[in-house]
Design a protein around this motif. Structure first.
Motif, PDB file in Angstrom:
ATOM      1  N   THR A 156       0.840  -1.196   0.000  1.00  0.00           N
ATOM      2  CA  THR A 156       0.000   0.000   0.000  1.00  0.00           C
ATOM      3  C   THR A 156       0.879   1.252   0.000  1.00  0.00           C
ATOM      4  OG1 THR A 156      -0.100   0.217   2.401  1.00  0.00           O
ATOM      5  CG2 THR A 156      -1.759  -1.209   1.357  1.00  0.00           C
ATOM      6  N   ASN A 157       0.284   2.397  -0.324  1.00  0.00           N
ATOM      7  CA  ASN A 157       1.033   3.658  -0.321  1.00  0.00           C
ATOM      8  C   ASN A 157       1.592   3.974   1.060  1.00  0.00           C
ATOM      9  OD1 ASN A 157       0.716   4.174  -3.015  1.00  0.00           O
ATOM     10  ND2 ASN A 157      -1.143   5.381  -2.737  1.00  0.00           N
ATOM     11  N   THR A 158       0.809   3.674   2.111  1.00  0.00           N
ATOM     12  CA  THR A 158       1.271   3.929   3.473  1.00  0.00           C
ATOM     13  C   THR A 158       2.484   3.072   3.796  1.00  0.00           C
ATOM     14  OG1 THR A 158      -0.966   4.468   4.165  1.00  0.00           O
ATOM     15  CG2 THR A 158       0.603   3.950   5.904  1.00  0.00           C
ATOM     16  N   MET A 159       2.416   1.791   3.441  1.00  0.00           N
ATOM     17  CA  MET A 159       3.558   0.907   3.701  1.00  0.00           C
ATOM     18  C   MET A 159       4.778   1.356   2.907  1.00  0.00           C
ATOM     19  SD  MET A 159       1.766  -2.831   3.800  1.00  0.00           S
ATOM     20  CE  MET A 159       3.287  -3.711   3.966  1.00  0.00           C
ATOM     21  N   LYS A 160       4.572   1.733   1.647  1.00  0.00           N
ATOM     22  CA  LYS A 160       5.681   2.183   0.812  1.00  0.00           C
ATOM     23  C   LYS A 160       6.321   3.426   1.420  1.00  0.00           C
ATOM     24  CE  LYS A 160       6.885   3.535  -3.853  1.00  0.00           C
ATOM     25  NZ  LYS A 160       6.416   3.892  -5.174  1.00  0.00           N
ATOM     26  N   TRP A 161       5.482   4.360   1.885  1.00  0.00           N
ATOM     27  CA  TRP A 161       6.004   5.570   2.500  1.00  0.00           C
ATOM     28  C   TRP A 161       6.848   5.230   3.710  1.00  0.00           C
ATOM     29  CZ3 TRP A 161       5.258   7.969   7.265  1.00  0.00           C
ATOM     30  CH2 TRP A 161       5.725   9.273   7.345  1.00  0.00           C
ATOM     31  N   ASN A 162       6.383   4.293   4.540  1.00  0.00           N
ATOM     32  CA  ASN A 162       7.140   3.922   5.734  1.00  0.00           C
ATOM     33  C   ASN A 162       8.446   3.233   5.377  1.00  0.00           C
ATOM     34  OD1 ASN A 162       5.430   4.992   7.685  1.00  0.00           O
ATOM     35  ND2 ASN A 162       4.108   3.222   7.630  1.00  0.00           N
ATOM     36  N   VAL A 163       8.429   2.394   4.341  1.00  0.00           N
ATOM     37  CA  VAL A 163       9.657   1.725   3.909  1.00  0.00           C
ATOM     38  C   VAL A 163      10.661   2.759   3.417  1.00  0.00           C
ATOM     39  CG1 VAL A 163      10.634   0.185   2.163  1.00  0.00           C
ATOM     40  CG2 VAL A 163       8.562  -0.478   3.384  1.00  0.00           C
ATOM     41  N   GLU A 164      10.197   3.716   2.632  1.00  0.00           N
ATOM     42  CA  GLU A 164      11.090   4.767   2.142  1.00  0.00           C
ATOM     43  C   GLU A 164      11.629   5.607   3.294  1.00  0.00           C
ATOM     44  OE1 GLU A 164       8.923   6.969  -0.795  1.00  0.00           O
ATOM     45  OE2 GLU A 164       8.857   5.258  -2.167  1.00  0.00           O
ATOM     46  N   ARG A 165      10.769   5.932   4.236  1.00  0.00           N
ATOM     47  CA  ARG A 165      11.195   6.733   5.385  1.00  0.00           C
ATOM     48  C   ARG A 165      12.226   5.982   6.219  1.00  0.00           C
ATOM     49  NH1 ARG A 165       6.820   9.112   9.528  1.00  0.00           N
ATOM     50  NH2 ARG A 165       7.816   8.056  11.238  1.00  0.00           N
ATOM     51  N   MET A 166      11.986   4.715   6.463  1.00  0.00           N
ATOM     52  CA  MET A 166      12.944   3.922   7.235  1.00  0.00           C
ATOM     53  C   MET A 166      14.255   3.765   6.474  1.00  0.00           C
ATOM     54  SD  MET A 166      12.204   3.281  10.183  1.00  0.00           S
ATOM     55  CE  MET A 166      11.165   2.674  11.428  1.00  0.00           C
ATOM     56  N   SER A 167      14.172   3.603   5.174  1.00  0.00           N
ATOM     57  CA  SER A 167      15.389   3.495   4.367  1.00  0.00           C
ATOM     58  C   SER A 167      16.212   4.774   4.470  1.00  0.00           C
ATOM     59  CB  SER A 167      15.017   3.217   2.916  1.00  0.00           C
ATOM     60  OG  SER A 167      16.171   3.164   2.120  1.00  0.00           O
ATOM     61  N   ASN A 168      15.539   5.916   4.386  1.00  0.00           N
ATOM     62  CA  ASN A 168      16.239   7.198   4.541  1.00  0.00           C
ATOM     63  C   ASN A 168      16.845   7.321   5.934  1.00  0.00           C
ATOM     64  OD1 ASN A 168      15.531   7.933   1.955  1.00  0.00           O
ATOM     65  ND2 ASN A 168      13.742   9.101   2.608  1.00  0.00           N
ATOM     66  N   PHE A 169      16.099   6.881   6.940  1.00  0.00           N
ATOM     67  CA  PHE A 169      16.590   6.930   8.314  1.00  0.00           C
ATOM     68  C   PHE A 169      17.848   6.071   8.461  1.00  0.00           C
ATOM     69  CE2 PHE A 169      16.677   4.672  12.413  1.00  0.00           C
ATOM     70  CZ  PHE A 169      17.013   5.737  13.228  1.00  0.00           C
TER      71      PHE A 169
END
Length: 71
Positions: free
Chosen positions: A2-15
């Motif tokens: 989902t878009n929410t999961m994708k956003w969290n994966v991208e955010r965690m990757s950046n972190f």
């Protein structure tokens, strides 16, 4: 995914990239462990503190006069 999961994966990757860049190479702290702990404590970046206060570790307190209250 989902878009929410994708956003969290991208955010965690950046972190994780930021963590790796800020830990000295001669340190005995493993960026993977810091990242895993952040993922665990923030429910993969979805907890209220993570979403609203950018707090991935659940540390509560006052930082330079700023704080966040969980309701």
């Amino acid at each position: 995914m989902t878009n929410t999961m994708k956003w969290n994966v991208e955010r965690m990757s950046n972190f994780l990239s930021e963590v790796k860049a800020n830990i000295p190479s001669d340190s005995r702290i493993l960026p993977s462990i810091v990242g895993a702990q952040a993922i665990l404590e923030s429910a993969r970046g979805t907890s209220e503190l993570a979403r609203n206060a950018r707090n991935l570790f659940g540390i509560k307190g006052n930082y330079y006069g700023q704080s966040y209250t969980v309701r």
